[in-house]
Design an enzyme around this catalytic site. Structure first.
Site, PDB file in Angstrom:
ATOM      1  N   ASP A 180     -48.141  35.394  10.922  1.00  0.00           N
ATOM      2  CA  ASP A 180     -46.738  35.527  10.554  1.00  0.00           C
ATOM      3  C   ASP A 180     -46.258  36.825  11.201  1.00  0.00           C
ATOM      4  O   ASP A 180     -46.640  37.915  10.756  1.00  0.00           O
ATOM      5  CB  ASP A 180     -46.588  35.591   9.032  1.00  0.00           C
ATOM      6  CG  ASP A 180     -45.132  35.730   8.583  1.00  0.00           C
ATOM      7  OD1 ASP A 180     -44.256  36.003   9.434  1.00  0.00           O
ATOM      8  OD2 ASP A 180     -44.880  35.568   7.371  1.00  0.00           O
ATOM      9  N   GLY A 211     -43.651  23.752  22.057  1.00  0.00           N
ATOM     10  CA  GLY A 211     -42.513  24.135  22.880  1.00  0.00           C
ATOM     11  C   GLY A 211     -42.854  25.084  24.011  1.00  0.00           C
ATOM     12  O   GLY A 211     -43.868  24.945  24.692  1.00  0.00           O
ATOM     13  N   TYR A 214     -28.497  35.436  16.360  1.00  0.00           N
ATOM     14  CA  TYR A 214     -29.456  35.176  17.435  1.00  0.00           C
ATOM     15  C   TYR A 214     -29.093  35.975  18.676  1.00  0.00           C
ATOM     16  O   TYR A 214     -29.948  36.623  19.288  1.00  0.00           O
ATOM     17  CB  TYR A 214     -29.463  33.684  17.748  1.00  0.00           C
ATOM     18  CG  TYR A 214     -30.433  33.285  18.845  1.00  0.00           C
ATOM     19  CD1 TYR A 214     -31.786  33.112  18.563  1.00  0.00           C
ATOM     20  CD2 TYR A 214     -30.006  33.063  20.152  1.00  0.00           C
ATOM     21  CE1 TYR A 214     -32.684  32.740  19.545  1.00  0.00           C
ATOM     22  CE2 TYR A 214     -30.895  32.695  21.144  1.00  0.00           C
ATOM     23  CZ  TYR A 214     -32.235  32.531  20.840  1.00  0.00           C
ATOM     24  OH  TYR A 214     -33.116  32.159  21.833  1.00  0.00           O
TER      25      TYR A 214
END
Length: 258
Positions: free
Chosen positions: A69, A23, A163
Site C-alpha cells: 500500500d 494495465g 488528479y
C-alpha cells in the site's frame, strides 16, 4: 565495447513496479523482465498481482509479487529492506501506482482530494525515499515516476482537478529528487502518458463527448498502448539513458502540442 542495444539490458538487476498488477504497470513490469531484470510487482491487489506474476513466470521471465500500500510509508520502507536482504540490491523503482476521480472541483469531498494526493503524490515520495536510501547507499539506481500529461494541461471535458494537481506535483517532485540524488549516482525521471488504452480509459471512451474530445484533440487520432509507455520506462531504467535525470518524457500522441 557494449553495443547500443546492450545498454537496454537489465541483467540481474532488481526492478520494482508499484501498481504492477495490471494495465500500464504490468506492461512496464513485462518490459523490464524481458530485459532480464528480476521484477517485483508491488500492488494492493494480491490476487491479481500473484496471477500476473505467475503469467510472467510462465513466459520464462523472473517475476515476484509483493503486497504494498503506497500510502503507508512503513510498508514502503519494509519492502525496500526486504528486497535488499533477499537480493543484496535494488536497482530500479517505477512509481506507477495512481488513481483518478472525475469529480467537479467544487463538489470534491475532502476525503477524495486527500486520497488522490495520498496515492499519487505521497505514495511516490514514500517509495522514492525508501528505495532511494538503498540506491544512495549502493551509489547507483534509477527511479521512474509515472506522471501524466494532466500535470501540464487541463483535460477536456472531464473534471479532475485533484488528479491534475497531483500529477503536476509528481513532475516537480521528480526534478527535485533528481537534483538531490544525482551526486550519489541515482537518476530520477518521469513519464507523462496521454490517453493510454487501459481498461479505465476504454470505459471513458464509452461516453461520446469524452471520446470526441480525447481522440479529436490527439494529433495521432488514437489511444496509446501500454507497451508504448513500457518501452519508455525501460529506456529510463537502463543505461541507455545514463545522462538523463530530471527529465520528463511526454507520451501522448501529440495531445499537448496544441
Amino acid at each position: 565495447m557494449a553495443s547500443v542495444l546492450d545498454k537496454f539490458r537489465l541483467d540481474e538487476q532488481v526492478a520494482v513496479v508499484t501498481g504492477g498488477a495490471r494495465g500500464i504497470g504490468l506492461a512496464i513490469a513485462t518490459a523490464l523482465a524481458e530485459a532480464k531484470a528480476k521484477v517485483v510487482l508491488a500492488d494492493l491487489d494480491a490476487d491479481t498481482g500473484e496471477a500476473s506474476a505467475a503469467r510472467l513466470r510462465q513466459q520464462g521471465l523472473e517475476a515476484h509479487f509483493y503486497p504494498l500500500d503506497v500510502t503507508q510509508p512503513a510498508q514502503a520502507e519494509a519492502l525496500a529492506q526486504a528486497l535488499v536482504e533477499r537480493w543484496g540490491r535494488v536497482d530500479v523503482l517505477v512509481n506507477n501506482a495512481g488513481i483518478c476521480r472525475n469529480t467537479p472541483a467544487l463538489e470534491t469531498p475532502d476525503e477524495e482530494w486527500r486520497l488522490v494526493f495520498e496515492v499519487n503524490v505521497h505514495g511516490v515520495f514514500w517509495c522514492s525515499r525508501a528505495f532511494g536510501r538503498r540506491m544512495v547507499a549502493q551509489k547507483r539506481g534509477s527511479i521512474v515516476n509515472i506522471a501524466s500529461m494532466s500535470g501540464r494541461i487541463v483535460n477536456k471535458p472531464q473534471p479532475q482537478a485533484a488528479y491534475n494537481a497531483s500529477k503536476a506535483a509528481v513532475i516537480h517532485l521528480t526534478k527535485s529528487l533528481a537534483a538531490e540524488l544525482a551526486p550519489y549516482g541515482v537518476r530520477v525521471n518521469a513519464i507523462s502518458p496521454g490517453y493510454i488504452g487501459t481498461e479505465m480509459t476504454k470505459r471513458g471512451l464509452e461516453t461520446p463527448a469524452w471520446r470526441q474530445d480525447w481522440l479529436g484533440l490527439t494529433p495521432m487520432g488514437r489511444l496509446g498502448e501500454p507497451a508504448e509507455v513500457a518501452s519508455c520506462a525501460l529506456f529510463l531504467a537502463s543505461e541507455a539513458s545514463s545522462y538523463l535525470t530530471g527529465s520528463e518524457l511526454v507520451v501522448d500522441g501529440g495531445y499537448t502540442v496544441w
